[in-house]
Design a protein around this motif. Structure first.
Motif, mmCIF file in Angstrom:
data_model
loop_
_atom_site.group_PDB
_atom_site.id
_atom_site.type_symbol
_atom_site.label_atom_id
_atom_site.label_comp_id
_atom_site.label_asym_id
_atom_site.label_seq_id
_atom_site.Cartn_x
_atom_site.Cartn_y
_atom_site.Cartn_z
ATOM 1 N N ALA A 36 -17.369 41.053 104.015
ATOM 2 C CA ALA A 36 -17.816 40.399 102.782
ATOM 3 C C ALA A 36 -18.712 39.206 103.075
ATOM 4 C CB ALA A 36 -16.609 39.974 101.956
ATOM 5 N N THR A 39 -22.131 40.298 104.717
ATOM 6 C CA THR A 39 -23.004 40.970 103.752
ATOM 7 C C THR A 39 -23.716 39.967 102.861
ATOM 8 O OG1 THR A 39 -21.577 42.937 103.728
ATOM 9 C CG2 THR A 39 -23.084 42.631 101.867
ATOM 10 N N CYS A 40 -22.960 39.011 102.324
ATOM 11 C CA CYS A 40 -23.524 38.069 101.350
ATOM 12 C C CYS A 40 -24.347 36.967 102.017
ATOM 13 C CB CYS A 40 -22.405 37.454 100.518
ATOM 14 S SG CYS A 40 -21.509 38.655 99.500
ATOM 15 N N LYS A 250 -15.776 46.865 97.646
ATOM 16 C CA LYS A 250 -16.862 46.424 96.765
ATOM 17 C C LYS A 250 -16.429 45.231 95.931
ATOM 18 C CE LYS A 250 -20.029 48.087 93.193
ATOM 19 N NZ LYS A 250 -20.453 49.250 92.358
ATOM 20 N N ILE A 253 -16.553 42.040 98.050
ATOM 21 C CA ILE A 253 -17.936 41.579 98.219
ATOM 22 C C ILE A 253 -18.437 40.941 96.929
ATOM 23 C CG2 ILE A 253 -20.315 42.347 98.616
ATOM 24 C CD1 ILE A 253 -19.219 44.473 100.492
#
Length: 379
Positions: A36, A39-40, A250, A253
């Motif tokens: 998470a 990704t961000c 998902k 995230i």
């Protein structure tokens, strides 16, 4: 436990079975947290790394040493894109980032440091370490580039939430693995001589059975006297558990993206509402980051007198709109006389032109007063 003790006394052959290792602990899903965050944070880092830093004097871009450091090669080991991506990552993940300028004019991002704070004097940074080298000197606040993100580290703030997600994710994986699983039932003759040595051998045999069924699609099991093994089918798997695992990742995230101001649709590549997501991303996420960086660079690179005389650092490439996509709006801005063509160029990230005609206001008849329009009954 009283009833269990009575059972064990009446059935002494059961007592030793509780010493067999038949249960296995679930592992912590630490990679969920990294998934998470990476990704961000890297999404923002890749955006900031595309910035164009311009050292401006009297509205003209200056190609000096700062231009080279900020846009081409900050140091001997990093390109500008790599530097600003790491800069953004450190700022968000560690809540702060420190950049020093060495005697050889290299911009280096500190891996660790100690900050001594003072009330009326500039703060001092000591024990500044880059890779495996620690600088012996100290750095004053006005000698470095130093930014903070917020009051608490993102990782510390979210540790509790990640622990909950990890437990839930582990349980969902267990449920998914149990579906379509072949289970085994073992029965043993209670008259067997179960000495400590025999129990050890039996435990090793059960471990081998478990590893054979877990690691091989086909496993052969020897038939032993007084020891029977029977397989039990656990039921069907309709794939629902796999979908639930994907939704959980998902969702995690999404939570991190919401904290950082990244629209969920954008982080997942959903193009159905792309334009709205981009506007929100620029305004509420990358815009504040660019403002922080620009303010710090203007504060540390340019002195007050030069800044008031028109020298400044501008950052382009992140917050500007595409000129081609907004060609009609550009025409309206110029034709209405609201902006000169050079001003419009600056709004869209282009440099000013030396042509003096582009500094003049242009207006069309459509924007003149009704009495100034020629023709009609009075024409």
């Amino acid at each position: 436990m009283g009833w269990l003790s009575d059972v064990l006394k009446r059935n002494s052959e059961l007592e030793w079975m509780f010493d067999l290792d038949l249960l296995y602990e679930t592992s912590q899903r630490a990679y969920l947290k990294k998934l998470a965050l990476e990704t961000c944070i890297n999404f923002i880092g890749r955006t900031i790394s595309q910035s164009d830093f311009r050292f401006m004097e009297n509205g003209k871009r200056q190609l000096n040493d700062w231009h080279y450091l900020l846009n081409v090669r900050p140091n001997t080991d990093q390109s500008a894109a790599d530097f600003w991506q790491k800069f953004t990552y450190e700022l968000i993940y560690e809540n702060e980032v420190l950049v020093i300028l060495t005697d050889t004019n290299d911009l280096l991002i500190a891996d660790s440091f100690t900050r001594d704070e003072y009330a009326v004097y500039p703060d001092v940074f000591r024990d500044v370490t880059v890779k495996d080298y620690t600088f012996q000197r100290t750095f004053k606040m006005d000698e470095v580039i130093y930014l903070t993100y917020n009051n608490e580290k993102l990782t510390s703030f979210m540790d509790g939430m990640f622990d909950d997600y990890a437990n839930l994710f582990s349980r969902m994986i267990e449920v998914s693995l149990r579906k379509n699983q072949i289970r085994g039932m073992v029965s043993m003759d209670s008259t067997l001589d179960l000495t400590e040595k025999n129990r050890t051998k039996l435990q090793n045999f059960i471990d081998k059975l478990f590893n054979s069924f877990r690691n091989n699609s086909v496993a052969l099991v020897p038939k032993l006297k007084g020891f029977d093994y029977e397989e039990v089918y656990s039921g069907e798997n309709n794939g629902q558990s796999v979908d639930e695992l994907t939704k959980l990742k998902k969702s995690l995230i999404d939570d991190v993206a919401n904290i950082l101001g990244i629209p969920n649709a954008l982080i997942h590549g959903d193009l159905s509402d792309y334009e709205t997501s981009i506007k929100a991303y620029v305004k509420f996420c990358t815009g504040p980051f660019v403002k922080k960086i620009k303010d710090e660079l203007n504060n540390k690179i340019i002195n007050k007198k030069d800044y008031l005389n028109g020298s400044k650092v501008e950052v382009y490439g992140v917050t500007e709109k595409d000129l081609i996509d907004n060609a009609e709006a550009v025409d309206k801005l110029v034709a209405s006389g609201a902006f000169t063509r050079n001003e419009v160029r600056e709004l869209f990230g282009a440099e000013r032109s030396d042509n003096p005609e582009l500094d003049k206001f242009v207006i069309t008849k459509n924007y003149q007063s009704a009495s100034a329009v020629e023709g009609g009954e009075n024409g």
